[in-house]
Design an enzyme around this catalytic site. Structure first.
Site, PDB file in Angstrom:
ATOM      1  N   ASN A   9     -21.534 -35.367   4.112  1.00  0.00           N
ATOM      2  CA  ASN A   9     -20.105 -35.079   3.936  1.00  0.00           C
ATOM      3  C   ASN A   9     -19.371 -35.558   5.187  1.00  0.00           C
ATOM      4  O   ASN A   9     -19.466 -34.932   6.235  1.00  0.00           O
ATOM      5  CB  ASN A   9     -19.927 -33.566   3.720  1.00  0.00           C
ATOM      6  N   HIS A  93     -16.082 -26.420  -1.343  1.00  0.00           N
ATOM      7  CA  HIS A  93     -16.486 -26.430   0.068  1.00  0.00           C
ATOM      8  C   HIS A  93     -15.689 -25.346   0.802  1.00  0.00           C
ATOM      9  O   HIS A  93     -14.521 -25.108   0.491  1.00  0.00           O
ATOM     10  CB  HIS A  93     -16.220 -27.813   0.689  1.00  0.00           C
ATOM     11  N   GLU A  95     -14.177 -25.308   3.460  1.00  0.00           N
ATOM     12  CA  GLU A  95     -12.902 -25.748   4.040  1.00  0.00           C
ATOM     13  C   GLU A  95     -11.817 -25.834   2.962  1.00  0.00           C
ATOM     14  O   GLU A  95     -10.635 -25.669   3.259  1.00  0.00           O
ATOM     15  CB  GLU A  95     -13.114 -27.086   4.779  1.00  0.00           C
ATOM     16  N   GLU A 165     -23.797 -22.904   2.446  1.00  0.00           N
ATOM     17  CA  GLU A 165     -23.248 -23.289   3.742  1.00  0.00           C
ATOM     18  C   GLU A 165     -22.560 -22.086   4.383  1.00  0.00           C
ATOM     19  O   GLU A 165     -21.375 -21.826   4.115  1.00  0.00           O
ATOM     20  CB  GLU A 165     -22.218 -24.413   3.570  1.00  0.00           C
ATOM     21  N   GLY A 171     -20.204 -26.819  11.740  1.00  0.00           N
ATOM     22  CA  GLY A 171     -19.537 -27.463  12.861  1.00  0.00           C
ATOM     23  C   GLY A 171     -19.567 -26.651  14.148  1.00  0.00           C
ATOM     24  O   GLY A 171     -18.857 -26.953  15.096  1.00  0.00           O
ATOM     25  N   SER A 210     -24.589 -27.284  10.579  1.00  0.00           N
ATOM     26  CA  SER A 210     -25.212 -27.726  11.827  1.00  0.00           C
ATOM     27  C   SER A 210     -26.655 -28.194  11.662  1.00  0.00           C
ATOM     28  O   SER A 210     -27.498 -27.948  12.524  1.00  0.00           O
ATOM     29  CB  SER A 210     -25.111 -26.633  12.909  1.00  0.00           C
TER      30      SER A 210
HETATM   31  P1  13P Z   1     -21.856 -29.614   9.950  1.00  0.00           P
HETATM   32  O1  13P Z   1     -23.171 -30.282   9.639  1.00  0.00           O
HETATM   33  O2  13P Z   1     -20.956 -30.464  10.797  1.00  0.00           O
HETATM   34  O3  13P Z   1     -22.036 -28.222  10.465  1.00  0.00           O
HETATM   35  O4  13P Z   1     -21.073 -29.474   8.536  1.00  0.00           O
HETATM   36  C1  13P Z   1     -21.712 -28.909   7.450  1.00  0.00           C
HETATM   37  C2  13P Z   1     -20.843 -29.085   6.253  1.00  0.00           C
HETATM   38  O5  13P Z   1     -19.805 -28.461   6.128  1.00  0.00           O
HETATM   39  C3  13P Z   1     -21.261 -30.062   5.237  1.00  0.00           C
HETATM   40  O6  13P Z   1     -20.495 -29.947   4.081  1.00  0.00           O
END
Ligand code: 13P
Length: 248
Positions: A9, A93, A95, A165, A171, A210
């Site tokens: 992603n 997701h 976000e 997730e 992140g 991560s």
């Molecule tokens: P990171 O690997 O940057 O933590 O992000 C995970 C993510 O949100 C993938 O959709």
């Protein structure tokens, strides 16, 4: 035996040039025995699809509208994603849930829409730090998963990838330990098994948050972890390919 699945992603990163070179590098590596899907920003789908054409690497959208078409400025439909060559799409997701207030029912409608257009939906679920600390992880992820089971039916999970997730691990560099992740994956699978044990046994449930080359193998070795959804590390071809190799 479930085939491993790894998604990259890219979130809101990159450029046309990066999309071509990154997708090209993943295609050139020609990694077998793992299903790989790249999720570039919408404007770069063309570059990624062109680079991946005729290869075993697929391309997906980061989101889709729950509507077929119409006056929905800024939205992208499942049919449009198919039209440009996508084979998959992320739905729900964290976000999107957090910054765009996507509710469980809306996410479920997006999954249904993706399936109607033969896109592989990647349903994202996960709890916030606050919810984990309040001991509400199971309740939150069960509710998020349950909304899709209710809307699409259990049989749909033969064609859905579930991505766990935890929001606090995205992140942040703070990965869930393999044990912590496995616990939630097992829970999600047992929830599906209550409706259909065979389908639950075949549904891919992948971990995101991560994931790096250094921790991928330990995570993917867990019984109920069938691969990963990668953010930051998906923007570096060498890191992403090392993670894909760890899934084999
Ligand atoms: P990171 O690997 O940057 O933590 O992000 C995970 C993510 O949100 C993938 O959709």
């Amino acid at each position: 035996m479930r085939r491993k699945w790894v998604g990259g992603n890219w979130k809101m990163h990159g450029s046309r040039a990066l999309a071509s070179s990154l997708a090209g590098a993943v295609v050139d590596a020609d990694i077998a025995d793992v299903d790989i899907v790249l999720f570039p920003p919408f404007p770069y789908l063309r570059e990624a699809c062109a680079a991946c054409a005729g290869s075993r690497v697929a391309v997906g959208g980061q989101d889709l509208s729950e509507h077929e078409s119409g006056a929905f400025t800024g939205e992208v439909s499942a049919a449009m994603l198919r039209d440009v060559g996508c084979g998959a799409v992320l739905a729900g997701h964290s976000e999107r849930r957090r910054y765009h207030h996507e509710a469980d029912a809306q996410v479920a409608a997006k999954v249904a829409c993706a399936m109607d257009h033969a896109l592989l939906p990647v349903l994202c679920v996960g709890e916030s730090l606050e919810e984990r600390e309040a001991g509400r992880t199971a309740e939150v992820v069960s509710r998020q998963l349950g909304a899709v089971v209710e809307r699409c039916g259990i049989a749909a999970f033969e064609r859905i990838v579930v991505a766990y997730e935890p929001v606090w691990a995205i992140g942040t560099g703070r990965t869930a330990s393999p044990g912590q992740a496995q616990e939630v994956h097992a829970l999600l699978r047992s929830q599906l098994a209550r409706d259909d044990a065979r389908i639950a046994g075949s549904t891919r449930i992948v971990y995101g948050g991560s994931v790096k080359p250094g921790n991928a193998a330990d995570l993917f070795a867990q019984t109920d972890i069938d691969g990963g959804l990668i953010g930051g590390a998906a923007l570096q071809a060498t890191d992403f390919l090392a993670i894909c190799a760890a899934a084999r």
